[in-house]
Design an enzyme around this catalytic site. Structure first.
Site, PDB file in Angstrom:
ATOM      1  N   LYS A   1      -7.024   9.486  -7.336  1.00  0.00           N
ATOM      2  CA  LYS A   1      -8.220   8.718  -6.966  1.00  0.00           C
ATOM      3  C   LYS A   1      -8.179   8.187  -5.540  1.00  0.00           C
ATOM      4  CE  LYS A   1     -10.498   8.920 -10.887  1.00  0.00           C
ATOM      5  NZ  LYS A   1     -11.739   9.715 -10.945  1.00  0.00           N
TER       6      LYS A   1
ATOM      7  N   GLU B   1     -17.428   1.908  -9.818  1.00  0.00           N
ATOM      8  CA  GLU B   1     -17.276   1.869 -11.274  1.00  0.00           C
ATOM      9  C   GLU B   1     -15.856   2.313 -11.600  1.00  0.00           C
ATOM     10  OE1 GLU B   1     -18.207   4.433  -9.598  1.00  0.00           O
ATOM     11  OE2 GLU B   1     -16.987   6.017 -10.501  1.00  0.00           O
TER      12      GLU B   1
ATOM     13  N   SER C   1      -2.862  14.621 -12.712  1.00  0.00           N
ATOM     14  CA  SER C   1      -3.749  13.779 -11.894  1.00  0.00           C
ATOM     15  C   SER C   1      -3.281  12.341 -11.732  1.00  0.00           C
ATOM     16  CB  SER C   1      -5.155  13.806 -12.483  1.00  0.00           C
ATOM     17  OG  SER C   1      -5.131  13.402 -13.836  1.00  0.00           O
TER      18      SER C   1
END
Lengths: 265, 400
Positions: B91, B113, B378
């Site tokens: 991210k 969000e 991830s």
């Protein structure tokens, strides 16, 4: 009578138009039907029928809750044409359908336009579908004699105002402020300047909405624009009196009537 | 290869900008600014500098021998270790990019969000670093199941606002962020956490995340002297998958496999498989596949992992699915949990529950023999420990 004709007649009389919004099926089908049937008699010149949606991006908490109530009571878009037709049987005010795009796309745009048009709706406003995404749907709507109303916001640049003015019929819906529907203060001074600017920039009639709840606001804005749209404030009355229908209707009548009086010369 | 999206943000019929008028010009401004900085070497250098020295990139491409043995048939599984990024997931690649872009826009405040909390933490981190005010919207249910990340965001100086509407998960956090943005669009930039939302978000987030695939491609060439046979990643909104897929799209021989959350099973109502079980519609400003009922109302989703508990998917994934370039499979909650434990015990790596879905798919499906596979790991699973331990203590309680 069409929205176009209604706005033209009111303008001739120097009177501001009042469009009143409620959610289809809120709090239940029968009550909702009675509300829509009464709006015209209470003083609304245009009836705006909101389609419940689970995930509205533009709506504040009051309208979100009203959508939730309607969906919980089983509102289905399939039932909308019959609902609109029912309203038209005893009410002569022209009807505008306001919706988010996904339910319409799911229903099928062509089918949706055809069905609401034959049920008696005058125009459609798809809040999250800017002119860029309409493509051939615009012609489809026209084919069924539906007006296509678009929003114009304080963030809309001049160049885009012309684009919106070009596709928005029979009026341009001017969003009064930054933010979602309902709640929040309106700075009347600034709003008057903004509305005057919009009015002078577009060729179509201008209706102003978002955050209007007081007769004084309606009066001030109505003198600058062709009229005002009231939504969340009316829905809030419905919400506050879910268990007392008589009081709900009495207060709605008083509220709509008060706004209409303020819009008269 | 035609460069997509087109100027209006369409990938074929997918994508676009289905937003209320108030946001339209902000998206245009963002798009213009983004296109400007994309070609600006100074911005690029600043971005790369942060990737290297702040995030710790490049992340390793690690041959997981023990996992490979479990997959069997001579297949070699490489893990692209995005879990080793600063803040523990891919991210951050995106938030540092969008954070730097926010500065270029001259805005002082960001909102975002978050589902699992990883994007919230990554945004709060970028905001702290870049001196931006930060507010994170998070579903009330997710706040409960990802408590450690909520604390982290607060420590980093962010305000965490609970999304109380609808299903009180990721989709509602996105709704609240959009509503907040509508009100504050002139002062605030919205840092979208995945390749979803209206144009330019899907393209911009992909571009910031493609570093995963660019690195992996270079690393596998160095390690194996050839391209992989398969690249796989979990897909919620799909940013880690899009990031690792993108540089391989032109390599027709490389199979691209996205793994969605099958929750309690694809044939139940409790899953998050927007592509495998969804239909075309508009959610959060873009046309894509989504989980919706006959009337076009958005359905509730379920996944053991908050990051995959989302009824939509990025429009470019929809495009890759529609044109057959990628395929989309799924793994259930239980399979993901097994894979989570297996990676812990056999590789000494605690994976995020999201990434565990991709591992689970490899473990439970016949992918052929002697394949070289790159799997995007991830994120790391520290955020999930409390939740997973809770599930272990009450085996029947594996629900939201």
């Amino acid at each position: 009578m069409s929205i176009e004709k209604t706005l033209a007649d009111l303008k001739k009389r120097g009177e501001g138009a009042l469009a009143a919004f409620a959610t289809a099926g809120d709090p239940d089908r029968e009550t909702s039907l009675d509300i829509f049937r009464s709006l015209g008699a209470w003083g609304a010149d245009i009836i705006e029928i909101g389609i419940p949606y689970s995930d509205p991006l533009m709506d504040g908490p009051v309208l979100q809750r009203s959508y939730t109530r309607a969906l919980k009571r089983g509102f289905k878009l399939d039932a909308l044409p019959a609902f609109v037709e029912e309203i038209g049987k005893t009410s002569s005010a022209p009807m505008l359908i306001m919706t988010c795009c996904n339910p319409v796309l799911r229903y099928g745009a062509l089918r949706f336009f055809r069905d609401i048009s034959s049920a008696g709706a005058d125009s459609v406003l798809i809040t999250d579908m800017p002119p860029e995404e309409w493509g051939e749907s615009l012609d489809l709507a026209r084919q069924f004699n539906l007006g296509t109303i678009f929003l114009l916001a304080p963030t809309t640049p001049m160049s885009r105002m012309q684009l919106i003015d070009g596709v928005s019929t029979p009026f341009v819906y001017c969003v009064s402020k930054m933010g979602v529907t309902g709640a929040g203060e309106l700075d009347l001074e600034r709003l008057r300047d903004y509305v005057r600017f919009v009015r002078d920039s577009v060729s179509k009639p201008v209706m102003v909405g978002f955050g209007i709840s007081e007769p004084e606001q309606a009066k001030a804005i109505g003198s600058m624009a062709d009229g005002v749209v009231v939504g969340s404030a009316a829905v809030a009355i419905i919400e506050r009196h879910l268990d007392d229908r008589a009081r709900m209707f009495a207060l709605l009548e008083k509220f709509i009537g008060g706004l209409k009086t303020a819009l008269k010369p | 290869m035609i460069e997509l999206p087109d100027s209006k943000g369409h990938f074929g019929v997918f994508g676009g900008r289905y937003v209320p008028e108030t946001l339209f010009s902000a998206l245009q401004e963002l798009d213009e600014k983004y296109r400007e900085v994309k070609g600006d070497p100074e911005f690029r250098n600043e971005f790369l500098y942060h990737l290297r020295h702040y995030l710790g990139r490049p992340t390793p491409l690690y041959l997981a021998r023990n996992l490979s043995k479990r997959v069997g048939n001579g297949n070699r599984i490489y893990l692209k270790r995005e879990d080793l990024n600063h803040t523990g997931a891919h991210k951050m690649n995106n938030t540092i990019g969008q954070g730097l872009l926010t500065k270029r826009l001259g805005k002082k405040r960001v909102i975002a969000e978050t589902g699992a909390g990883m994007h919230g933490v990554a945004t709060a981190t970028a905001a702290a670093l870049l001196g931006l005010e930060c507010e994170i919207f998070m579903g009330e249910i997710d706040i409960a199941r990802q408590a450690p990340n909520v604390d982290r965001m607060k420590m980093l100086g962010a305000t965490v606002t609970a999304a109380m509407s609808g299903t009180r998960t990721l989709k509602d956090a996105v709704n609240e962020a959009f509503r907040c943005w509508t009100t504050n669009v002139t002062s605030t930039n919205y840092i979208m956490g995945s390749v979803v939302g209206p144009h330019p978000f899907p393209a911009m987030v992909r571009d910031f995340q493609r570093v995963i695939g660019d690195e992996a491609r270079e690393q596998i060439m160095e390690l194996e002297g050839r391209l992989p046979d398969m690249v796989t990643a979990c897909v919620g909104g799909g940013s880690n998958a899009m990031g690792i897929f993108y540089p391989f799209i032109g390599d027709e021989a490389v199979e691209l496999v996205g793994v969605e959350a099958a929750g309690k099973g694809l044939d139940t109502a409790l899953h998050g498989a927007s592509i495998s079980r969804g239909s075309i519609g508009v959610l959060h400003g873009a046309m894509s596949f989504m989980l919706q009922d006959e009337g076009g109302q958005v359905l509730e989703t379920h996944s053991v992992s908050a990051g995959l508990d989302y009824p939509g998917v990025g429009p470019e994934h929809a495009w890759l699915k529609a044109n057959g370039r990628a395929r989309y499979e799924s793994a259930t909650d239980d399979e993901a949990m097994e894979a989570f434990y297996l990676l812990c015990r056999e590789e000494g790596i605690l994976p995020a529950l999201e990434s565990s879905h991709a591992i689970a798919w490899l473990l439970n499906n016949d992918i052929g023999e002697n394949k070289t596979v790159i799997l995007c790991l991830s994120g790391r699973g520290d955020k999930d420990m409390q939740y997973v331990s809770g599930l272990r203590q009450s085996p029947a309680g594996a629900k939201k």
